[in-house]
Write an enzyme that holds these catalytic residues in place. Structure first.
Site, PDB file in Angstrom:
ATOM      1  N   ASP A 173      65.377 100.980 -26.790  1.00 17.99           N
ATOM      2  CA  ASP A 173      65.313  99.649 -26.212  1.00 17.99           C
ATOM      3  C   ASP A 173      66.301  99.625 -25.053  1.00 17.99           C
ATOM      4  OD1 ASP A 173      64.781  97.004 -25.706  1.00 17.99           O
ATOM      5  OD2 ASP A 173      65.112  96.325 -27.760  1.00 17.99           O
ATOM      6  N   TRP A 174      66.087  98.713 -24.130  1.00 19.63           N
ATOM      7  CA  TRP A 174      66.877  98.729 -22.895  1.00 19.63           C
ATOM      8  C   TRP A 174      68.358  98.462 -23.198  1.00 19.63           C
ATOM      9  CZ3 TRP A 174      62.402 100.294 -22.306  1.00 19.63           C
ATOM     10  CH2 TRP A 174      61.825 100.586 -21.073  1.00 19.63           C
TER      11      TRP A 174
END
Length: 759
Positions: A230-231
Site C-alpha cells: 500500500d502507498w
C-alpha cells in the site's frame, strides 16, 4: 521462468534490480529503457478509474473523467456476480482507454464494525459473499488484459492507527473470516497483484510477514502474481523482499534501493532471492503491457452510464414498505425533501474519489418521469453544515409535506462522516437529517426515507417511517436509479450485504474497538456480523441478506443430493414469483454444522444466487458444495476439516427469513490425524478404538477396587458416586488419569499408547 525474462536477469546490474522493486514516481513502476523494460501505470479504482493527471501526486478531485459505479458496499448488495463481472469489464476498457495497466482494487477486507471509515470500499461482513464478489470483479477487469490489485492484505478493517496498529487475532478466526474472502478470490481469479496492508498482524507488519505473504498466499494458495505495498506501507525493504514482497509504492527516491544493494553486498540478502523477486515482477510488467497490444480502446460513456444505472438499480435495498406506499403513483402529489435530492452523495471520500462523466440527481430524474406540477421541493438542511439544525428550512419542508400525498425525504452521511483515513465516531445521521425526518413524519404519515451512506446507520425514527429505501453510495446514476425504483419502473432487488444493528453497543466488536496503545484484539473471534447476532439472539435493525420487493416469492421442494463432501453434494429448491409484477430474488443458502467438535456459528452463508422471474414463473435453483465449503479451520492440526456428521441446510430470503430447512448426514474429511498428548482429556483418547480398548479396563477396575471388600448391593448413593467419578475422569488429562489408576497405567504405557494413536 519465461525465456525472455531468464535472458534479462543476468543483464541487469544489482542497482537496476533493486530499482525495479520500487516505483519510479507516485503511480508508475521503474522502466529500464536500454533493456526494453516498460513502465506500468497504476490508478485507484475500486468503483471507478481515478487516473491522476500527474505522476507526482494523488490527484484527489482532479482525476481524468471516468464512469463512477456503485461503491463495493452497494454493489455487493446486488448479490449479482454476472453484473459485477460486467462492471469489471467496463472498468478494464476504461483503463485501457486511459493507458492504465493496473487498477488498484477491489477491496476484500471484512466489515468488522459499522464504524470502519472505509467500509464503503469493502463488500461485506461475510467472507463468502466478499470472495465471490471480488472474484467476479477481478475476472471482469482482467478479461481486457488490465491487472487488478486485490487489497488490503490482510485484516485491515479499521482506519484508526491503520499504519501502525497491531491486529491480534487467533489463527482460526484469521483463516475462517479475514483470509477466506482473499482465498476465494485468489483461487478463482488469480489477481495480477495483491496489495499488502499497512497494519501488523500478530506482531509483524503485513509487508514483512512471511507467514501471510509466502507460506499462506504463495505456497498454500498457489498465488502466481506479485505483491505490492500500500502507498507508504513499506517499513523494511530487505525484510519485505525476504518475506515475499515485490514492489514498494510509491517511489522512495532511490533511498531504499540502496538498502537492498547494501544487503546483497553484505550477505544479508541473497542475490538469488532478489533475482526470483525481479523475475516474478518482470513477468507481470510484460504481461500487462503486452495484453491486447494494437487494439484501440474507446470509453463508451453512454453505454457505461447505462451499466452504472443498472448496477445502482440492483444494489438499492427496499428496507421497509408498510402499507405498500411504494411504488409511487404517477398522479400523486409528492414532496421531495432534503438537499441530497438535488446534490446527491454518490461515492465515498479518499483515494477512491472518481470524477464522473455525468451526474443524475433524484430531483431531475423524478421530474423527467412525471408532470412537474406533481412535485414540490424543499431543501430541509444545508448539506455543507449538517450538524446545524435550521428550523426555518425544516418548517418549509414540513409545509410541503402537509400539502402532498407522500413525502420523500433524502438523508444520509456527508463525506466528513465517513472517509478513508478515519473511522466514524458513531452510527448516527447528522442532527439536521434526523430532525428533518422526524418533523416530516409528524406532519405526513405517508413518508418515504431514502438513505445515502456507505455503511450501516442508526434509525431512531424507524418505527415512525412507513417506507425506507437504502440508496447506498450508488455512483453517478444514483438519482435515475432511485427515481425508477420509487415509481416502480424498476422492482427493487437488492439485499443487505451487512447487518444493520439497532445501536453500536449491540455490535460484536464494540468492546474491542478500535483498540489502544497500537493494539486491537479481535476478541469476538469468528462471530462477526450476523454470526454474532444469531449466536447471542440479538435482534438487529435489519438483518444480513434482508431486502423487500414489489412482488412476492414462494420457496419449495428443497432437496439434498449426495452423501460425501469429497464427491460434492447438490442442493436444489424451487422459487416461484407469486406476485403480480416481474422481479428478481436473491436465494441464500446457509449451513449449520452439527458435526464439528469446535464451536461454530449457528449458521453461515455458503452459497447464493439471483434469479429473475415473471409473475407465475418458477425456477429451480442449484447449489453445489464441497469439502472446503463446509470445513472449519483446526488451528491445532493446522488443517481445514469438514467433520463427518449431521448438517442442516437452510434456504432463505435473508439470514432471519429462512424458508426451507433440510438435514443430511455427510461424510467429510478423511484421515484426520489425532493430535493427542499427555494432557489430552481421557474422553478424547476414548474416541479411538485403541484408546477405548486400553483405558476402559482401568476405569472399570477402578470401580471394582472400591467394592473389593464388600459384596453387598450398591446403594443408590454409591452408584451415583461411581457415575460422577467416571464423568470426572472423562475430562481428566491423561497424565492425571495415570495417577488415579494407582500406578497400574504407567507413564511408559501412556506414552506408548500416544505414539500408537498419533501414528
Amino acid at each position: 521462468m519465461d525465456a525472455k525474462i531468464k535472458a534479462l536477469i543476468p543483464r541487469l546490474s544489482l542497482v537496476e534490480k533493486a530499482s525495479l522493486c520500487s516505483g519510479q514516481d507516485f503511480w508508475t513502476t521503474q522502466p529500464i529503457d536500454h533493456l526494453g523494460i516498460p513502465e506500468v501505470w497504476m490508478a485507484d479504482g475500486p468503483h471507478g478509474l481515478r487516473k491522476s493527471p500527474s505522476r507526482s501526486g494523488g490527484g484527489l478531485g482532479n482525476s481524468q473523467p471516468a464512469t463512477c459505479f456503485p461503491t463495493a458496499s452497494a454493489l455487493s448488495s446486488s448479490w449479482n456476480l454476472e453484473l459485477v463481472h460486467r462492471v469489471g469489464q467496463a472498468m478494464g476498457i476504461e483503463a485501457r482507454a486511459q493507458d492504465v495497466q493496473i487498477i488498484l482494487g477491489p477491496g476484500a477486507n471484512i466489515k468488522r464494525s459499522p464504524l470502519g471509515g472505509r467500509n464503503f470500499e469493502y463488500y461485506s461482513e461475510d467472507p463468502v459473499l466478499t470472495g465471490h464478489m471480488a472474484s467476479a470483479f477481478i475476472q471482469g477487469v482482467q478479461s481486457h488484459g488490465v491487472g487488478t490489485s486485490l487489497k488490503h492484505f490482510a485484516v485491515n478493517s479499521q482506519e484508526h492507527q491503520r499504519m501502525a496498529v497491531d491486529v491480534v487475532v487467533d489463527e482460526r478466526t484469521l483463516r475462517e473470516i479475514y483470509l477466506r474472502g482473499f482465498e476465494i478470490a485468489v483461487k478463482q481469479s488469480q489477481p495480477t497483484t495483491i496489495m499488502s496492508a499497512y497494519n501488523k498482524v500478530n506482531g509483524t507488519y503485513c509487508t514483512e510477514n512471511p507467514r501471510l505473504l509466502y507460506e499462506i498466499l504463495k505456497k498454500e494458495w498457489g498465488y502466481e502474481g506479485i505483491l505490492i505495498s500500500d502507498w507508504g506501507a513499506n517499513n523494511n525493504r530487505v525484510a519485505g523482499i525476504k518475506a515475499g514482497m515485490h514492489l514498494e509504492m510509491p517511489a522512495s527516491g532511490g533511498l531504499t534501493d540502496q538498502e537492498i544493494v547494501a544487503a546483497v553486498r553484505e550477505g544479508e540478502l541473497s542475490e538469488d532471492r532478489l533475482d526470483e523477486v525481479v523475475a516474478e515482477l518482470l513477468q507481470i510488467i510484460f504481461q500487462v503491457n503486452e495484453s491486447d497490444q494494437g487494439k484501440k480502446y474507446r470509453m463508451d460513456q453512454k453505454g457505461h452510464h447505462a451499466l452504472a444505472k443498472e448496477a445502482a438499480s440492483e444494489s438499492i435495498v427496499l428496507l421497509k414498505n408498510a402499507h405498500q406506499i411504494l411504488p409511487l403513483g404517477r398522479r400523486q402529489e409528492i414532496a421531495v425533501l432534503g438537499e441530497f435530492a438535488q446534490k446527491p452523495r454518490y461515492q465515498g471520500a479518499g483515494s477512491s474519489l472518481v470524477m464522473p462523466t455525468r451526474m443524475d440527481d433524484a430531483w431531475s430524474s423524478m421530474q423527467a418521469l412525471v408532470d412537474d406540477r406533481k412535485l414540490n421541493y424543499a431543501r430541509g438542511y444545508d448539506a455543507e453544515r449538517p450538524d446545524e439544525v435550521d428550523e426555518e428550512m425544516i418548517q418549509e419542508a414540513v409545509n410541503e409535506a402537509r400539502k402532498a400525498e407522500v413525502a420523500v425525504v433524502f438523508v444520509g452521511l456527508p463525506p466528513r462522516y465517513e472517509s478513508e483515513g478515519f473511522d466514524r465516531d458513531h452510527m448516527n445521521l447528522p442532527p439536521s437529517h434526523n430532525a428533518l425526518v422526524r418533523a416530516v413524519c409528524a406532519a405526513q404519515p405517508n413518508t418515504v426515507v431514502v438513505l445515502a451512506n456507505g455503511s450501516a446507520v442508526a434509525m431512531p425514527w424507524v418505527d415512525e417511517v412507513p417506507a425506507i429505501l437504502e440508496g447506498w453510495l450508488t455512483g453517478q446514476a444514483t438519482g435515475a436509479a432511485i427515481a425508477d425504483i420509487l415509481y416502480g419502473i424498476i422492482n427493487p432487488s437488492g439485499k443487505l450485504s451487512e447487518t444493520f444493528p439497532i445501536r453500536i453497543e449491540d455490535t460484536p466488536a464494540y468492546i474491542n474497538w478500535p483498540g489502544e496503545q497500537r493494539k486491537v484484539y479481535y476478541g469476538e473471534r469468528q462471530f462477526v456480523g450476523y454470526r454474532y447476532y444469531d449466536f447471542k439472539d440479538v435482534d438487529p435493525l435489519f438483518p444480513f441478506g434482508h431486502g423487500l420487493s414489489y412482488t412476492q416469492f414462494e420457496y419449495s421442494d428443497l432437496k439434498i443430493i449426495g452423501e460425501d463432501l469429497l464427491q460434492g453434494i447438490r442442493i436444489t429448491c424451487n422459487v416461484r414469483n407469486v406476485g403480480t409484477v416481474a422481479g428478481k430474488e436473491v436465494i441464500q443458502l446457509y449451513v449449520r454444522d452439527h458435526a464439528s467438535p469446535l464451536q461454530r456459528p449457528l449458521q453461515e452463508l455458503k452459497a447464493f444466487g439471483k434469479v429473475a422471474l415473471e409473475p407465475g414463473q418458477e425456477e429451480t435453483i442449484f447449489f453445489t458444495l464441497r469439502e472446503e465449503d463446509l470445513a472449519y479451520y483446526d488451528a491445532w492440526r493446522k488443517q481445514w476439516i469438514a467433520a463427518s456428521g449431521q448438517f442442516e441446510f437452510r434456504v432463505g430470503a435473508s439470514s432471519r427469513d429462512i424458508r426451507l430447512i433440510g438435514e443430511a448426514t455427510l461424510g467429510g474429511t478423511r484421515d484426520i490425524p489425532p493430535m493427542l498428548d499427555n494432557f489430552s482429556p481421557v474422553r478424547d483418547v476414548l474416541a479411538y478404538p485403541l484408546g477405548e480398548k486400553t483405558l476402559r479396563p482401568f476405569m472399570e477396575k477402578y470401580k471394582s477396587q472400591r467394592r473389593a471388600d464388600d459384596d453387598s448391593p450398591k446403594t443408590k448413593s454409591e452408584v451415583e458416586g461411581e457415575e460422577l467419578m467416571i464423568t470426572f475422569m472423562m475430562d481428566m488429562p491423561l497424565i492425571k488419569f495415570s495417577a488415579f489408576t494407582h500406578g497400574t497405567f504407567t507413564h511408559e504405557a501412556m506414552y506408548d499408547l500416544l505414539e500408537k494413536l498419533n501414528g
